[in-house]
Enzyme design. Structure first.
Site, PDB file in Angstrom:
ATOM      1  N   ASP A 272       0.813  -1.227   0.000  1.00 49.95           N
ATOM      2  CA  ASP A 272       0.000   0.000   0.000  1.00 49.95           C
ATOM      3  C   ASP A 272       0.843   1.273   0.000  1.00 49.95           C
ATOM      4  O   ASP A 272       0.327   2.371   0.123  1.00 49.95           O
ATOM      5  CB  ASP A 272      -0.952   0.013   1.213  1.00 49.95           C
ATOM      6  CG  ASP A 272      -0.188   0.033   2.532  1.00 49.95           C
ATOM      7  OD1 ASP A 272       1.059  -0.110   2.504  1.00 49.95           O
ATOM      8  OD2 ASP A 272      -0.827   0.196   3.582  1.00 49.95           O
TER       9      ASP A 272
ATOM     10  N   ARG B 181      10.115  24.831  -1.929  1.00 47.33           N
ATOM     11  CA  ARG B 181       9.460  25.820  -2.800  1.00 47.33           C
ATOM     12  C   ARG B 181       8.116  26.273  -2.226  1.00 47.33           C
ATOM     13  O   ARG B 181       7.560  27.266  -2.646  1.00 47.33           O
ATOM     14  CB  ARG B 181       9.286  25.242  -4.217  1.00 47.33           C
ATOM     15  CG  ARG B 181      10.593  25.259  -4.991  1.00 47.33           C
ATOM     16  CD  ARG B 181      10.426  24.708  -6.392  1.00 47.33           C
ATOM     17  NE  ARG B 181      10.316  23.263  -6.416  1.00 47.33           N
ATOM     18  CZ  ARG B 181      10.170  22.549  -7.518  1.00 47.33           C
ATOM     19  NH1 ARG B 181      10.100  23.147  -8.686  1.00 47.33           N
ATOM     20  NH2 ARG B 181      10.092  21.228  -7.472  1.00 47.33           N
TER      21      ARG B 181
ATOM     22  N   HIS C  36      16.335  26.748  -1.325  1.00 49.25           N
ATOM     23  CA  HIS C  36      15.611  27.580  -2.295  1.00 49.25           C
ATOM     24  C   HIS C  36      15.517  29.049  -1.890  1.00 49.25           C
ATOM     25  O   HIS C  36      15.821  29.940  -2.676  1.00 49.25           O
ATOM     26  CB  HIS C  36      14.236  26.970  -2.521  1.00 49.25           C
ATOM     27  CG  HIS C  36      13.419  27.694  -3.529  1.00 49.25           C
ATOM     28  ND1 HIS C  36      13.857  27.907  -4.816  1.00 49.25           N
ATOM     29  CD2 HIS C  36      12.206  28.281  -3.442  1.00 49.25           C
ATOM     30  CE1 HIS C  36      12.947  28.595  -5.470  1.00 49.25           C
ATOM     31  NE2 HIS C  36      11.938  28.838  -4.662  1.00 49.25           N
TER      32      HIS C  36
ATOM     33  N   LYS D  68      10.420  37.228 -14.359  1.00 51.35           N
ATOM     34  CA  LYS D  68       9.476  36.326 -15.027  1.00 51.35           C
ATOM     35  C   LYS D  68       8.142  36.311 -14.309  1.00 51.35           C
ATOM     36  O   LYS D  68       8.051  36.674 -13.131  1.00 51.35           O
ATOM     37  CB  LYS D  68      10.056  34.913 -15.073  1.00 51.35           C
ATOM     38  CG  LYS D  68      10.024  34.185 -13.732  1.00 51.35           C
ATOM     39  CD  LYS D  68      10.457  32.716 -13.828  1.00 51.35           C
ATOM     40  CE  LYS D  68      10.277  32.009 -12.503  1.00 51.35           C
ATOM     41  NZ  LYS D  68      11.014  30.788 -12.308  1.00 51.35           N
TER      42      LYS D  68
HETATM   43  C1  R5P Z   1      12.230  29.389  -8.928  1.00 51.78           C
HETATM   44  O1  R5P Z   1      11.995  30.179  -8.064  1.00 51.78           O
HETATM   45  C2  R5P Z   1      13.483  28.558  -9.002  1.00 51.78           C
HETATM   46  O2  R5P Z   1      14.636  29.315  -8.725  1.00 51.78           O
HETATM   47  C3  R5P Z   1      13.615  27.921 -10.361  1.00 51.78           C
HETATM   48  O3  R5P Z   1      13.782  28.939 -11.305  1.00 51.78           O
HETATM   49  C4  R5P Z   1      12.410  27.104 -10.711  1.00 51.78           C
HETATM   50  O4  R5P Z   1      12.073  26.236  -9.666  1.00 51.78           O
HETATM   51  C5  R5P Z   1      12.661  26.335 -11.974  1.00 51.78           C
HETATM   52  O5  R5P Z   1      11.534  25.636 -12.293  1.00 51.78           O
HETATM   53  P1  R5P Z   1      11.234  25.211 -13.779  1.00 51.78           P
HETATM   54  O6  R5P Z   1      12.433  24.471 -14.310  1.00 51.78           O
HETATM   55  O7  R5P Z   1      10.021  24.344 -13.659  1.00 51.78           O
HETATM   56  O8  R5P Z   1      10.950  26.451 -14.576  1.00 51.78           O
END
Ligand code: R5P
Length: 307
Positions: free
Chosen positions: A39, A98, A132, A200
């Site tokens: 499981d 994250r 992160h 971005k």
């Molecule tokens: C975002 O804050 C991180 O620094 C990376 O840029 C991000 O996790 C990258 O994710 P992906 O490859 O899915 O764009």
């Protein structure tokens, strides 16, 4: 053998890296065994004698993140019940980092939950690589140590610059988003080159759109640095945009290869001169086209430092 030396034990996500760390530190390897019930329930326990021993437990909570996290929690609980002395968790890639803040209404802050879980099962201190954001260490009440990868990328990029006879005046470091600004800026400073930044937005989890770019990559040799590559969309959009603006050559370096094979293949199609990443995550597919930098000696140094 000196019986007072800490034991290095790895769980299922980080065998190769643990072997390297054992070699670098000269500490013996201990053993664990694990089993997954039908499981999905995990069972993991030490085979080596752990009573009165200091344990260095090595496990990235990478894909599948929840399985690997459960292994840590169960194993540490078993170590405590069997009277291990000090438990240092080395989690080179810390999954769930994250989710360290609320971006949308009703979002959880899972990084703080994971920190509480790790602490409550009995870990004494934690080492991670390029966490992160610096929010996650703040969720812990035990000592945490974040190893930054600047020196590793600096060395690799300098070699690239020397081998290709690039002039430092022509080199630029770019961060592909605002979150990576501090990493890029630090690297640019330590190399003595200029720095640019991309802003971005993320309309969807696997989609990135570029809003703005600060700094001109025209005729420059560009090195893009980030902590994580997952879907690859952040990096791919950044590479495209910088090429459109006249970058002469583009290299990329990132710490955690969270990506699946199909996203790795997507990355290879982007005319990037060379891709560097580290071995914080053990990949299950071949990636001979890239240069993997090992974090083992940096981790070994930190282990000795905090002993
Ligand atoms: C975002 O804050 C991180 O620094 C990376 O840029 C991000 O996790 C990258 O994710 P992906 O490859 O899915 O764009």
């Amino acid at each position: 053998m000196n019986n007072n030396l800490p034991l290095i034990i790895h769980l299922s996500a980080s065998k190769k890296l643990a072997l390297k760390i054992a070699k670098e530190t000269g500490y013996p390897l201990g053993e664990a065994e694990s089993y997954t019930f039908y499981d999905g329930e995990e069972m993991v326990k030490p085979i080596s004698e752990v009573k009165n021993k200091d344990i260095i437990l090595v496990q990235s909570t990478s894909f599948p993140a929840s399985k690997h996290l459960m292994e840590v929690l169960i194993f540490v609980d078993a170590l405590r019940k069997n009277q291990a002395r000090k438990i240092t968790l080395v989690t080179p890639y810390f999954g769930y980092a994250r989710q360290d803040r609320q971006i949308h209404h009703n979002d959880p802050i899972t990084a703080s939950l994971v920190a509480r879980l790790i602490e409550s099962c009995g870990v004494n201190d934690v080492i991670f690589c390029d966490i992160h954001t610096l929010n996650t260490p703040k969720f812990f009440h035990i000592p945490t140590y974040n190893i930054e990868m600047t020196s590793l990328f600096k060395e690799a990029f300098l070699k690239e610059i020397e081998d290709n006879n690039y002039s430092l005046n022509d080199v630029m470091i770019f961060s592909p988003d605002h979150g990576s600004e501090f990493r890029g800026l630090e690297l640019a400073k330590s190399l003595g080159v200029s720095f640019g930044e991309i802003y971005k937005i993320r309309p969807k989890v696997d989609e990135t759109r570029i809003k703005d770019i600060e700094g001109s990559p025209k005729d420059k040799i560009v090195f893009i640095v980030d902590d994580i590559v997952d879907t690859g969309s952040t990096l791919i959009e950044a590479v495209e945009a910088l090429k459109d603006l006249g970058a002469k050559a583009i290299y990329v370096g990132f710490t955690h290869a969270v990506m699946k094979e199909r996203n790795y293949q997507r990355l290879l199609k982007n005319n990037i001169k060379k891709i560097y990443f580290t071995d914080t995550i053990e990949l299950s597919f071949h990636h001979d086209e890239t240069s993997v930098l090992s974090v083992a000696s940096l981790i070994a140094r930190k282990i000795k430092e905090i002993k």
